[in-house]
Scaffold this motif. Sequence first.
Motif, PDB file in Angstrom:
ATOM      1  N   PHE A   1      59.175  41.511 -14.160  1.00 30.09           N
ATOM      2  CA  PHE A   1      58.206  41.576 -13.060  1.00 30.09           C
ATOM      3  C   PHE A   1      56.821  41.181 -13.566  1.00 30.09           C
ATOM      4  O   PHE A   1      56.108  40.395 -12.923  1.00 30.09           O
ATOM      5  CB  PHE A   1      58.188  42.995 -12.498  1.00 30.09           C
ATOM      6  CG  PHE A   1      57.242  43.202 -11.365  1.00 30.09           C
ATOM      7  CD1 PHE A   1      55.979  43.746 -11.584  1.00 30.09           C
ATOM      8  CD2 PHE A   1      57.593  42.849 -10.084  1.00 30.09           C
ATOM      9  CE1 PHE A   1      55.093  43.941 -10.533  1.00 30.09           C
ATOM     10  CE2 PHE A   1      56.718  43.030  -9.025  1.00 30.09           C
ATOM     11  CZ  PHE A   1      55.469  43.584  -9.242  1.00 30.09           C
ATOM     12  N   ASN A   2      56.456  41.678 -14.741  1.00 26.95           N
ATOM     13  CA  ASN A   2      55.119  41.376 -15.271  1.00 26.95           C
ATOM     14  C   ASN A   2      54.964  39.889 -15.553  1.00 26.95           C
ATOM     15  O   ASN A   2      53.905  39.300 -15.294  1.00 26.95           O
ATOM     16  CB  ASN A   2      54.862  42.186 -16.547  1.00 26.95           C
ATOM     17  CG  ASN A   2      54.705  43.662 -16.256  1.00 26.95           C
ATOM     18  OD1 ASN A   2      54.442  44.051 -15.113  1.00 26.95           O
ATOM     19  ND2 ASN A   2      54.887  44.489 -17.267  1.00 26.95           N
ATOM     20  N   ALA A   3      56.017  39.261 -16.097  1.00 30.67           N
ATOM     21  CA  ALA A   3      55.936  37.820 -16.364  1.00 30.67           C
ATOM     22  C   ALA A   3      55.787  37.047 -15.061  1.00 30.67           C
ATOM     23  O   ALA A   3      55.045  36.058 -14.999  1.00 30.67           O
ATOM     24  CB  ALA A   3      57.185  37.351 -17.113  1.00 30.67           C
ATOM     25  N   ALA A   4      56.480  37.509 -14.028  1.00 29.17           N
ATOM     26  CA  ALA A   4      56.372  36.822 -12.742  1.00 29.17           C
ATOM     27  C   ALA A   4      54.956  36.933 -12.201  1.00 29.17           C
ATOM     28  O   ALA A   4      54.373  35.944 -11.731  1.00 29.17           O
ATOM     29  CB  ALA A   4      57.371  37.409 -11.741  1.00 29.17           C
TER      30      ALA A   4
ATOM     31  N   THR B   1      54.285  27.813 -14.379  1.00 28.27           N
ATOM     32  CA  THR B   1      55.319  27.385 -13.433  1.00 28.27           C
ATOM     33  C   THR B   1      56.692  27.558 -14.061  1.00 28.27           C
ATOM     34  O   THR B   1      57.640  28.044 -13.423  1.00 28.27           O
ATOM     35  CB  THR B   1      55.104  25.924 -13.033  1.00 28.27           C
ATOM     36  OG1 THR B   1      53.726  25.725 -12.686  1.00 28.27           O
ATOM     37  CG2 THR B   1      55.962  25.555 -11.843  1.00 28.27           C
ATOM     38  N   GLY B   2      56.791  27.170 -15.308  1.00 34.78           N
ATOM     39  CA  GLY B   2      58.043  27.379 -16.028  1.00 34.78           C
ATOM     40  C   GLY B   2      58.351  28.855 -16.179  1.00 34.78           C
ATOM     41  O   GLY B   2      59.529  29.250 -16.201  1.00 34.78           O
ATOM     42  N   GLY B   3      57.307  29.670 -16.271  1.00 33.47           N
ATOM     43  CA  GLY B   3      57.509  31.120 -16.357  1.00 33.47           C
ATOM     44  C   GLY B   3      58.236  31.650 -15.141  1.00 33.47           C
ATOM     45  O   GLY B   3      59.156  32.470 -15.243  1.00 33.47           O
ATOM     46  N   LEU B   4      57.817  31.174 -13.958  1.00 35.84           N
ATOM     47  CA  LEU B   4      58.509  31.592 -12.724  1.00 35.84           C
ATOM     48  C   LEU B   4      59.965  31.165 -12.758  1.00 35.84           C
ATOM     49  O   LEU B   4      60.869  31.908 -12.356  1.00 35.84           O
ATOM     50  CB  LEU B   4      57.823  30.972 -11.504  1.00 35.84           C
ATOM     51  CG  LEU B   4      56.443  31.502 -11.129  1.00 35.84           C
ATOM     52  CD1 LEU B   4      55.936  30.803  -9.878  1.00 35.84           C
ATOM     53  CD2 LEU B   4      56.499  33.005 -10.912  1.00 35.84           C
ATOM     54  N   PHE B   5      60.146  29.957 -13.208  1.00 39.63           N
ATOM     55  CA  PHE B   5      61.490  29.397 -13.328  1.00 39.63           C
ATOM     56  C   PHE B   5      62.360  30.288 -14.193  1.00 39.63           C
ATOM     57  O   PHE B   5      63.488  30.651 -13.840  1.00 39.63           O
ATOM     58  CB  PHE B   5      61.337  28.019 -13.974  1.00 39.63           C
ATOM     59  CG  PHE B   5      62.377  27.052 -13.566  1.00 39.63           C
ATOM     60  CD1 PHE B   5      63.505  26.842 -14.330  1.00 39.63           C
ATOM     61  CD2 PHE B   5      62.206  26.307 -12.423  1.00 39.63           C
ATOM     62  CE1 PHE B   5      64.462  25.923 -13.942  1.00 39.63           C
ATOM     63  CE2 PHE B   5      63.145  25.389 -12.039  1.00 39.63           C
ATOM     64  CZ  PHE B   5      64.281  25.200 -12.797  1.00 39.63           C
TER      65      PHE B   5
END
Lengths: 203, 672
Positions: free
Chosen positions: B373-376, B419-423
């Motif tokens: 969740f935190n990364a998102a 953006t890649g993080g969301l991915f």
Amino acid sequence: MTTESLVKAHPIEDAEIVGRRWMTGAGLLIVADASFVAALSFTYLYLRGVNTEGEFHPPKSATASLWWSWVITACMVAGFAVYRSGMGRSQQTVSSRFAGIAMLGVLIMTVALVLNILQMATFPFAVRDNAYASAVFVIAAGNVFHLLITVFTGIGAANRVRRGLTKGSQLWALRIVGLWWGWVCVAAATGALTISMANGIVR
Amino acid sequence: MSTVDTAEAPRVAESPAGGVMRWLNMGTGIVCGIVLAFVGHWLATSLITANPDDAVSGVNVTNQVQIVTMACWAIGFMAGLGAFVGPFRWVLGRDNTHADESFLAGKDQGVWRYFRFTTDHKVVGIQYLVLTMTMLAAGGTMAMLIRTNLITSNSGFLGPQTYNSLVGLHGLTMILATIIMVTGPFGNFIVPLMIGARDMAFPRLNALSLWLLVAMLPVLYSAAFLGGIPTGWTGYTPLADQGPGGVNSYLMAIIIFAISTAVSGMNITTTVLSMRARGMTWNRTPIFVYGVVASVGLAIPAFPMFMTAEVLLGVDRGLGGNFYVASAGGQPWLYQNLFWLMGHPEVYVIVLPAIAALMELTTVFARKPLFSFNAAVLSILGIVGLSVMVWAHHMFTSGWATALNGSFMLTTELISVPTGGLFLVIVGTIWRGRIWTTLPMMSTYAMLWNFIIGGVTGIYLSDVPLDYALQGSMFVTAHFHYTLMGAGLTGAIGALAYWFPKMTGRMLDKTLGFVSFWMVQIGFNVTFLGMFMVGMEGQPRRVEHYNSAFATGNFISTMGAYAIGVGMLVLLYAVVDSWRNGERAPMNPWGAKTLEWTVPNPIPLENFHVMPVVTEDAYGYGRLEPRPTAPEPAPEPVPVGAYVDGGSGDLVEGPDDEIAGSGDSRTGTATT
């Protein structure tokens, strides 16, 4: 798709909670308006900086009098100060004569509005003369728009206090109107400062 | 001795609830709009006279008259609808009664509440959904015409002027539709429920933002009758300065849209900041809410820039201003800077809520907590922060500030990191999950595929030397369709399929949904993969006919486009048919844990009988939790009389636990 509610009543929210919410909303609207004002200032300064083909504000072309802008700004600040004086120091109370004080503030803002319109009518150039003229016109027109809303909200605040609708725990409404009045003064000062950077001549 | 007169005094008749609003609706809005438009047109034509100097100075009376007419239409429509009644009643001190507010919220009005200035967020959400679908249908139809024209190298199907106008109108329609397609329907309908609120913070402004868009539509499509938009959706000057009357439609539509977006952005942000349920800390706030707030939070400062650009364009066109006229000190680069200062944050305004919706539903259909969740959240914040620092990558070849090209290349490539993080969060959520294959989940897979392609091609375009070769080619067109349509629209369709049961009370037809999904996705990839190829080979965009060397690729793309069109028609049929005749949905068909699934269908006017109190986050899907194989039966609604304290709405323990906390241990009821 909704149905009839089975709940006969639901708790009325505390006025301060509602007030803080409205203050947040007003603040966000001011952020949007600030973006618009910043874009207008950026437009003026960018075109002046680029000075395409030396035609932004060519030599011997007419220049707006800087006095007008600062007089209008001073007028608006005075109106805001009068409005603010009707609120108590902590803004938790209002003077018993708030309605009259607020209308005085509205009157001063109306004077500023009239001066603003006069300024635009008496510019020594037409909007189509050059980019400088266009930019000054639009900044002045933006201030007219702000003043129209300011007068409208001021009349509303004064009338509601006069009728006893805004009092006690409802004073957040007056604080929000005051927030808008303060913002338009900042916007006017921003416009005046932007135009003043064209040259330092005060006529 | 006096006697008491026992006769009752005649009752003073109360005015009906709603006051003047009782008589105002979309029909009166249209009538008032048309009347005021005619009046404005007549006044402008009578009072504005042409001057012999106008041709030299650039003043254009026709533009002035058209702009005044469009503004009068919009003001008249809103006035006839009753949008200005609230502010004037505030000034006059004639506040609404509770009955008035209930009327405004649509109580007891049946289907007619959808045709009024109704404040209930659920009604506004449905209105946004219908509006978005209408705009997507219009834009999609234009796309079919465009692709038909491109089926052969010189088909002559449309002609150059018509083709150019259609491309501009298609682009603008789709951009505006995709901006509102998630935050509009789902930001309005779902977010208040999801955070445990009774409505939005400013219900009247909510209705205002919706109806401004309805007022905008005739202004926008009047472009087709006024010479079209020859500039493409970007409206670049100096062509926009000189273009036909359709450009007036363009700039007025944008000004109206920007006002609507600022108002709705303020409303959604305030709602989330100040109306979350007790116990819903930021760590317990669903990720979809973050995505929506990030989107509208970006829009609040960005869209006034767009509006400024168009206001200045209107001054140039109508009053002979010189903001973009180089010979008088203006500068077309000014337009591009103002435009793209909005334009790049805007693509994240489109994509963020769509991806956030897919993150939300992926946890449900993978029966796993969000991977991180935190990364998102950090990724969303990173995208928001970086998105305002990349705008000039749209201007690499314009000649503006070439010394800064390297910096913008760097920031553009950097934005691929969050953006890649969301991915990765989505992939990590799916990894080793117990997947329930539904249409919403399929949308997640499609988004991953499409966004990989769109994102990687964006990296190529962020490279300045490569962009010099690819700028203005069909490669760029394919790239942004993969991101905005392949990720954005796919996410919106997934969100629709996911929340359809809650919004309509019906289940979306599974078979038709899957048929539509495969047709659209296969057609989409056929269309735009082929477009990458012809773009790399050199086919320019926005050109009505092309070199015959690109014929095969274009033919294939057109066939793919037709498949998309048929697939979308199937989806439209599925939505309409399911809405009317579909299987009735239980309260929580997906076994989800967010608050919107705790309210019964149909949803009560004020959403919650008892305000929920949140005690944990919404992603507590345990590994040992059995996958629901059948929709959970809806608990019986408990009438008010069954409450311990007689139905005052107090927070007491009672049978309503089953309503407030169904299917999860996430919420509790506070005791007084």
